[in-house]
Structures are given as structure tokens and as C-alpha cells.
Scaffold this active site. Sequence first.
Site, PDB file in Angstrom:
ATOM      1  N   ASP A 180       0.877  -1.175   0.000  1.00  0.00           N
ATOM      2  CA  ASP A 180       0.000   0.000   0.000  1.00  0.00           C
ATOM      3  C   ASP A 180       0.905   1.213   0.000  1.00  0.00           C
ATOM      4  OD1 ASP A 180      -2.281   1.812   0.474  1.00  0.00           O
ATOM      5  OD2 ASP A 180      -3.314  -0.034   1.018  1.00  0.00           O
ATOM      6  N   HIS A 257      -3.805   2.365  -4.794  1.00  0.00           N
ATOM      7  CA  HIS A 257      -3.083   2.185  -3.518  1.00  0.00           C
ATOM      8  C   HIS A 257      -1.624   1.819  -3.800  1.00  0.00           C
ATOM      9  CE1 HIS A 257      -6.256   2.424  -0.392  1.00  0.00           C
ATOM     10  NE2 HIS A 257      -7.058   2.058  -1.382  1.00  0.00           N
ATOM     11  N   GLU A 313     -10.708   1.251  -4.777  1.00  0.00           N
ATOM     12  CA  GLU A 313     -10.531   2.704  -4.654  1.00  0.00           C
ATOM     13  C   GLU A 313      -9.581   3.335  -5.674  1.00  0.00           C
ATOM     14  OE1 GLU A 313     -11.579   3.629  -0.129  1.00  0.00           O
ATOM     15  OE2 GLU A 313      -9.628   2.706  -0.304  1.00  0.00           O
TER      16      GLU A 313
HETATM   17  C1  ACM Z   1     -11.032  -1.106   1.388  1.00  0.00           C
HETATM   18  O1  ACM Z   1     -11.420  -0.876   2.533  1.00  0.00           O
HETATM   19  N1  ACM Z   1     -10.631  -0.103   0.613  1.00  0.00           N
HETATM   20  C2  ACM Z   1     -11.014  -2.453   0.849  1.00  0.00           C
END
Ligand code: ACM
Length: 673
Positions: A180, A257, A313
Amino acid sequence: MNIQRILVACAIMGSAFVKMEAQSLLPRPRSIEMMKGSYDLQTPYRLLDESGVQVPAALWEIFPSPSSVSAAKSVKPYVAFRKMNGAVSSPEAYRLNICKDSVVVSAPSAIGFLRAAQTLAQLRTNHKLPCCVVEDAPAFSWRGAMLDVSRHFFPVSYLKRQIDALASYKLNRLHLHLTDAAGWRMEIKRYPRLTNFAAWRTDSLWKSWWQGGRRYVAEGTPGAYGGYYTQQELRELVRYAEERGITIVPEIEMPAHSEEVLAAYPELSCTHEPYKQADFCPGNIGVYDFLENVLLEVMDVFPSEYIHVGGDEAARASWSACPLCRRLMQELGTDKTEDLQTYLIRHMGKFLRSHGRRLVGWDEIIDEGLAQGSTVMVWRDKELARKAIAHDCDVILSPGKFCYFDGYQDAPPSQPEAMGAYLPLERVYSYAPLQGLTPEECRRVKGVQGNLWAEYIPTEQHAEHMLYPRILAIAEMGWNGTEQKNYADFRQRAMHETDRLRAKGIMAFDLRKEQGNRSEYFRPARHKALGASVKYLLPYNSHYCGAGEATLTDGLRGGWDFGDGRWQGFIRGKRFDVVVDLGTRQKISRVHCNIMQTCGPEIFFPARFVVSVSDDGENFRVVHEEASPVVRTASPEVRKWGWQGRERARYIRLQAEPGEFGGWIFVDEVEVY
Ligand code: ACM
Ligand code: ZN
């Protein structure tokens, strides 16, 4: 004392059978019948091993050193390991038949014998096993825990400790969030900058790093924070977990991410500039080479059938202006950047399938199209589970509302600062994963998972505090199913387990000290505006709609969870602007609303608050106005904002505006006295 809480539920007259509840077992077996007496583990015994498999070491820990090993007919006392015959619902199924002078453990496979050993370990007290018959099998094949080792890095010893604890509750998947923005955590030999640069950052605390410059530094830089696991360490961890019945599922985030990768290898982003993007460039062929090469090394280390590719996201902010992305969109005949995400995920799904693996991803992977044959980890809405199932995907349910353990598990003022909302043990336990699904749909639900995101969790002790006992509720529903819920009974067993965990040095939250929800939550307000109609001059957000238009005058005050259905969230325009109609002109002496601040999810107190009154609903007179800068607080707070005085009016208008941080305004009730 494992069995100190055996309750005699009913005794059948004239029979040796006494029906009892074994309060100490967690997860509760599907069926258990307790009998009088116990088997003494210290007595020499004969062993009959008819299992046909190599029984796991954990079973020998329960039954060490037989006096003789024999396949001949049993001479008591004896212990027999038998292959379970007939229709078996799961390889993890097992049966125990414990009498005073014999124990028969039956299972269809080595993993079934391991599950039996885990139950025996919980049953054992003072070298004795209580006489009982257990018939057991899991409700779900995926019973997971996710640990985020990117936001804060935790050593292998921590992971092993969690594996020991999680395995004892028959959890069988450890999902490691290995990559991440906050740091890449797995050695990839082909791309050394992932671990000699992207694994290290300037601040040890995620929050200060995130709110500061978000910079990475070379390994060895004085003050650098971070770390990574070598492939050798991970192989050993995989073996350690497998011995305990846990498969490690690695997660490599894509296409979003991924700030840390793009700082180390900026050519993989749309603009080729470090520190500018979070998303890979899906139009760049080099990105596919990179991701495939990474996944080859990941697959080499992790034998898990499932490989998690994140998928959540993606902002896609740079894609529409990027020539390579635009060219790919043209080739695909689309003008939607979302289709690039689908393209990338489908590509990776095919790649993993060609290596005999299966792709699992967060539920965004089905937003615009389906990566067929993939497994969807649902974290947002149950409807997404239905959508995935309708398109022939399996699902794992892990919704934030019930399964995200980065939220407060008790009254926030009593807890360390947390990221998410209030999520006490009872709420996790209340989750009914199959509710609202047809029997056909239920068959595609592979299981449940609890997730420990670690943005606000810098230490091992803190992580354990957040994980236990909430993960026990996942273990219970994952194994025992969801039909026979009894929170009081579960809480007793969870309390016993937290004592046991703490005795072993795992810093589980002490349930005995639980304070619970806001006291106001349990005390409805009685006031003059009860049931009054409310006109919204600015709308409430549909995701945080509370109970709709009744919310602000239903007398129900919100709890610590801003998503508990009693709070309304406002994000549009100047945020909060409502008019309450009392129905008649009347005396009023006090008006206030409760407003919550919880900074993690960007819910703030207002910077400006105004109360006005009117007789006709058109012409308002300001009776109260206050303005003060918004100050961030570490812990969520609820405060009253309002006015006191003497007025007569029918209509009351309340306005609340945000300060410099913007964000949400959350209100639960407008109280008028
Ligand atoms: C997440 O909480 N973005 C999987
Ligand atoms: Zn691009």
C-alpha cells in the site's frame, strides 16, 4: 480452567447421558453432547491409528507417548484415529467420541484431524477430557482474518503469534495486506527498489506521515521507518501457518493504492513523475510486465490457490489525460476510464488462472464489469454480493459495517485513537452474512472475514487489542454458522477466551471493562419537536440517511457509531440547513442539536452555527449565532450546539457550516424545549 463453565441444561433420568453446554468452546461445535465423567490423559493407553493419513503434530500434543501402538482390536484404555466414512460435508469435518476409557477421533483428512485437535485442546483441563460426543464441520470454507502490515510494519514473530491464536479458533485464512502507499512489504528479487526504497518512509506513525509529506527514503537512512519480509521468511511463515491449518493469502494492490511503487518506479505511472499518482498506468504494457513478474514471485512463495490483487478505490485521475490510456480506451471502444480498470483486472485474472491460481479482489472489481471466475471480497454493500453472484462469482463477505476492526470497540474516550466508527463485539456478532440471500445465492458465499486496517495501529499490543475478541465473532459465525445466535452465551465464551489470550501474553481487549454505547443512545429524548416535520434546505447524504426525514425529530439519539441509523450525514454545499415546523406558534426556551466529530472519517464540528425563528416559515430572525475554528480531536466527541432564551415561534431554522477542513457534518436530533 477450560471447562469451568459447564452448565447442566437438562439431565435425562435413568440415562448416563447428561445434556450440557460446554461454555468454553469457541467456535461452538455444530453438535456436542456432554456426558458424565472424563478421560484421563495421563493414563497409559494403546493407540489404534486407522486414519490412513499422517495425523497432525497437534494431535500428538494431546495424546503424547502411547504405551503401545496396535492395529489389533482395542484393549482399553485406547485412543483411536479413524477415517470418517460416508458422506462428509467438508475435509475439515471431524467427530469425537470421548468416554472414560477410550477416545475415538474420526476425520476424513489430515485437516479434519487438525480441527479435532484444536477442539480437544480447548476441552482439555488438568490432563482430562470431559466425556462427550462432538459432530462438527464448518459452515463456511473461508474463515479469514486480514492483517495490514503496510500502514505499520509488524515482525514475523508477531505474525506467528497471531497465527497460533487464530488457528486455535479454527480460522483458516490469513490475508496479508502486503502493499500500500505506506510501504511495500515483500521482497521481490526482480525489483529491488520495492524493498530498498518503497518499504521505508520518513515517519514511524502513519498519521503524521500521511498528513506530512508522504515521502519514502532509502533503506538505512537515519530515522527511516519501515521494513519488509524476505522471501525466505515468508516461505517459513507459510509453512508455519499451514501446519496450523491456515493458508496465507497475499494481497498485492493494483491498480490503485500504489503510491510507493510509483515513487520507486515512476515509469509505471501515467506521467512518469514520482509522488504524483496512486494508480498504475493501465495503458502502459510495461505495467503488465511488472505486475506479472511480481505475481510470479508471489506465487512462488505463496502456494495459496487464491491471490488477492486489491482492486479497490482507484481514483483513475490521470487516466483520461494519458495518451497511452486513451489509446487503450480507443482500442477497447470505450470512453470510460472504468473500463481500463476492468481490463487490467481481467488480464490479471487470466494470468493467475494460467498458473492454476484464482484471483480474489475487493468489490470494486465488479463495478463496471466482471473478471469472470474471480472471487469478490465484499467490503461495501451487500447488493454487490448479489451482483457478483448473479455473474457467476464466489463471494467472501467482509463488510466495513461489521468486519472492519480499525473502529472503536468501546466508548471512544476510553480507547486509543482509532480510524473508523464504533464497532463493539456485539455488533460484529450480530452480522448475518446470509440474510436476504436466496439458497442458491448462499451457496456462492465462501465465507466471512475480519479486517484489521492499521493506519492508526502502530504497535503489536495495539493491534492485538483491536483484533481480539472481535475476530472471535468471525470465527464463531464462520464455523458454527449464523442460525443459532445467542450473544449472551457467546460473550461469556469470548470473555473466557480473552482471559486465556491475555494469560498467553496476547493483549486482547478486556471485555470485563467494556463501557458500551453512549448513555443517550438508550434514553430517547422527549421534547416539543418530537414528530415535527423537517424541511431540508440542503439534502442529507443517501448513504448516511439515518431513518430518513423522521431522523431529526424521532427522539432517538445516536450512539458512538455514526452509521447506526440514528445519525444523518451532510456533505453538500454549506452542509446543514433545516427548518423544523412545530405545527403551532409556541413558547420555546431551548433548542439544540447533537453534532458528532470524528476526524478519521472527516466528520467535523461546524465552524459556524446559527439558530433562527419564524412565525410564517418565510421570514426568519436570528436568535443565536456562533463561530469558532474547528479543532481536530483525537477521540470522537458529541457536543450540543444550540441556543437558550425566551421566544415564541412556530418554525426553527438551524444552520451549521464547516470550517477549514471541510468534511461532513453529522446530526442525530434537533431537540426543542
Ligand atoms: C477497502 O477498505 N478499501 C477495501
Ligand atoms: Zn496512463
